[in-house]
Structure formats: structure tokens, C-alpha cells
Design an enzyme around this catalytic site. Structure first.
Site, mmCIF file in Angstrom:
data_model
loop_
_atom_site.group_PDB
_atom_site.id
_atom_site.type_symbol
_atom_site.label_atom_id
_atom_site.label_comp_id
_atom_site.label_asym_id
_atom_site.label_seq_id
_atom_site.Cartn_x
_atom_site.Cartn_y
_atom_site.Cartn_z
ATOM 1 N N ARG A 228 0.849 -1.188 0.000
ATOM 2 C CA ARG A 228 0.000 0.000 0.000
ATOM 3 C C ARG A 228 0.888 1.243 0.000
ATOM 4 N NH1 ARG A 228 -3.300 -2.658 -1.755
ATOM 5 N NH2 ARG A 228 -5.455 -3.048 -1.081
ATOM 6 N N ASP A 252 4.486 -0.054 -7.347
ATOM 7 C CA ASP A 252 3.188 -0.288 -8.000
ATOM 8 C C ASP A 252 2.083 0.455 -7.260
ATOM 9 O OD1 ASP A 252 1.429 -1.580 -9.938
ATOM 10 O OD2 ASP A 252 0.683 -2.738 -8.235
ATOM 11 N N GLU A 257 -2.535 8.494 -4.433
ATOM 12 C CA GLU A 257 -2.885 7.627 -5.546
ATOM 13 C C GLU A 257 -4.292 7.951 -6.023
ATOM 14 O OE1 GLU A 257 -3.496 2.921 -5.787
ATOM 15 O OE2 GLU A 257 -1.474 3.454 -5.126
ATOM 16 N N HIS A 276 -0.643 0.785 -9.868
ATOM 17 C CA HIS A 276 -1.423 -0.133 -9.032
ATOM 18 C C HIS A 276 -2.152 -1.176 -9.880
ATOM 19 C CE1 HIS A 276 -3.569 -0.396 -4.856
ATOM 20 N NE2 HIS A 276 -3.323 -1.590 -5.359
ATOM 21 N N VAL A 277 -1.378 -1.851 -10.728
ATOM 22 C CA VAL A 277 -1.967 -2.813 -11.657
ATOM 23 C C VAL A 277 -1.461 -4.246 -11.436
ATOM 24 C CG1 VAL A 277 -2.416 -1.138 -13.482
ATOM 25 C CG2 VAL A 277 -0.175 -2.249 -13.376
ATOM 26 N N SER A 278 -0.623 -4.458 -10.425
ATOM 27 C CA SER A 278 -0.066 -5.797 -10.229
ATOM 28 C C SER A 278 -1.133 -6.810 -9.832
ATOM 29 C CB SER A 278 1.041 -5.772 -9.170
ATOM 30 O OG SER A 278 0.531 -5.377 -7.914
#
Length: 312
Positions: A228, A252, A257, A276-278
Site C-alpha cells: 500500500r 506499483d 494515488e 497499481h496494476v499488479s
């Protein structure tokens, strides 16, 4: 009176049939997120999937919320869920997807592939100099849960010395060389060539990776964050990178955000960013695991058994 289940987790026909069998006659509404209404949320007794937190504030009808995410920080804020409402998450579904994404970022950073990609876009035939190897490096993993152990297995297979850190000490897995608690973190930081965080955002972890933390890291080491964004003080990280203390950072997740377009971290050369696509459902296997956990928990709920991944 029939229970009303709202599912915003995408399911195929077979999965829907399995859910309906598990729900034992409950009324089920399948809804896509872009068509979801507040009224549908507030009528539900059970919700499967991450609906807008503001739409469930103190809902008297909501008995149980099962998240399609592993993170639950937006839903544990006081005033969001009624104190009687159960909350579970999808821990266990994201280990492969998130760990592989972050592992790829690490290898790219060590071999400076992100910098060569920048050169390619500028049509520059250049040499970025020395690189590092994962073999024989010391990797410190903060958050040695499902995602952390997947990452550890890959690092261990390539010859890294892996140190795991978690809240409560248990048996050290074979794919880790050492296992410690968070209380020992300060003494471990100077040993690590790579620090990887898969920590959730809690009162104990928010801002953990700050100026002091970064100064304690080995000069020339890498920081990765796949947990996070709130765990890292972004301005402190920018300073550590600009001053040359760290070799680089792969993120990531960020704080804030989405990352504002004018934030200076975008332009720091030795930063590798993904938005933040993992996790999510980019790896199809992840969605299948999310659905499997949700259906298993519906079975347990209907039988009055304890739920998996209980957050509160």
C-alpha cells in the site's frame, strides 16, 4: 425471508451455478460495477465484492461483506461498517500476480532495463553502466504472507539470501533463510540489498518507510513497494533517491494515488512506476481464485461455520 446477495465479482456461468448452489435459495443479484446503484447496495444482506464504502455506511441490513481485494483499509474506517457486520477479504488470491509483477520490476531495476527503455524511446544507443545481480544478494521482505512467500520462492530459486519479516514469529519456511518480527526491522535494514514491502496500510504501518527508515537502508540498495502506498512517505523517498542514497525504487502503489501529473517522483530517473496494476484481475487465474474463495465462504456462511479470511 430470503437473504439478498449482491455480487459485483465477475463470474462465468459455471461459477454462478456454483454460487447459487452454495447460497441455498438466497436471492442473488449479479451486477457490473459501472451499473451498480446505491439502492442495490443498501438492500443487500450479503455483498460479494468491493462496493463504494460510502454506500454501506452503517447499513443495518448488511450482515456480511466479502471483499474481492486482499486490502481492507477503506472498509475498516470507523463508521463504514455496522459493528455487527462481518468483513472478509480475498487474501490468498493475489500471491502469484503481485509477486511476479514486483519481481519483474526488481530484475528490470537491477539490469537498468527501465533506463534502456527510456533510451529506446529517445532513439539513444547508450550504455547505462554497472548492474547488479539477484544471486547472492540479501532480500528483506516486509509482509511474509501469501504474496511475500511467493516472492521469496522466486528470489530463493535464483540464489538470493531471503529474510522475511512478519507481525508474529512462526516457523521459517524453506524458501526463506531467516524470519523475524517487525520489532527487529531496524537492525535488519543495513544488511539488505533489496527491501520489498507487501505491508497493508494500518495504523502501525502508515508512514513506516520514512526518512529514518530510508537512511538505515544500505547505500545503493533498492526499495520495492507492492503493498500500500501509505506505508511510504513519498517525499522522504524522493529525497533519498535524489541524494543518491538508494540505487532505485520500484513502486506499483503510491501515496497519493492516483499520482498527480506534476509530482516530482515521475521524473526521477531511477524510479520505476506502475499504476497499481499488479493485482486486480489482470492475471485471469486471480479472478478464478477470488471467486473460489467467495463461494467457499458463502457455503460456510450458510452452514454457520467460521469464515475464511475474517478481518472483523
Amino acid at each position: 425471508m430470503k437473504k439478498k446477495i449482491l455480487s459485483v465479482i465477475p463470474m462465468n456461468g459455471q461459477q454462478k451455478r456454483e454460487l447459487e448452489e452454495a447460497a441455498q435459495g438466497a436471492e442473488i443479484l449479479y451486477q457490473e460495477m459501472n451499473e451498480l446503484t446505491k439502492e442495490q447496495v443498501q438492500k443487500a444482506n450479503i455483498i460479494l465484492g468491493n462496493v463504494p464504502p460510502a454506500w454501506i455506511e452503517e447499513s443495518e441490513q448488511l450482515e456480511w461483506l466479502h471483499l474481492n481485494s486482499a486490502g481492507a483499509d477503506a472498509y475498516v474506517v470507523p463508521g463504514i461498517l455496522n459493528e455487527k457486520t462481518l468483513l472478509t477479504n480475498s487474501t490468498g488470491a493475489y500471491g502469484k500476480a503481485v509477486s511476479e509483477h514486483m519481481f519483474a520490476m526488481l530484475l528490470a531495476m537491477q539490469k537498468k532495463l527501465h533506463l534502456y527503455r527510456d533510451d529506446q524511446k529517445k532513439h539513444v544507443w547508450g550504455d547505462q553502466g554497472e548492474v547488479t545481480s539477484i544471486t547472492d544478494s540479501v532480500i528483506l521482505i516486509l509482509g511474509a504472507g501469501n504474496i511475500g512467500t511467493h516472492f521469496a520462492a522466486m528470489a530463493h530459486a535464483l540464489g538470493a539470501y531471503v529474510i522475511g519479516v512478519k507481525r508474529h514469529l512462526g516457523d521459517c519456511p524453506d524458501i526463506m533463510d531467516e524470519l523475524h518480527t517487525m520489532e527487529e526491522l531496524e537492525s535488519l535494514l543495513p544488511k539488505a540489498d533489496v527491501v520489498v514491502s507487501f505491508l497493508p496500510a494500518t495504523e502501525a504501518t502508515k508512514g513506516l518507510i520514512n526518512k529514518r527508515f530510508l537512511e538505515n537502508m544500505k547505500k545503493g540498495s533498492f526499495l520495492l513497494n507492492g503493498g500500500r502506498g501509505a506505508v511510504v512517505c513519498t517525499e522522504d523517498l524522493c529525497q533519498a533517491l535524489e541524494q543518491g542514497h538508494l540505487a532505485g525504487a520500484a513502486l506499483d502503489v503510491t501515496e497519493p494515488e492516483p499520482l498527480p501529473k506534476d509530482h516530482r517522483i515521475w521524473d526521477i530517473p531511477n524510479v520505476f512506476l506502475t499504476p497499481h496494476v499488479s493485482g486486480f484481475y489482470h492475471l485471469p487465474e486471480t479472478l478464478n481464485l477470488v471467486v473460489k474463495i467467495a463461494i467457499e465462504n458463502v457455503k460456510r456462511y450458510e452452514k454457520g461455520e467460521s469464515l475464511k479470511n475474517l478481518v472483523k
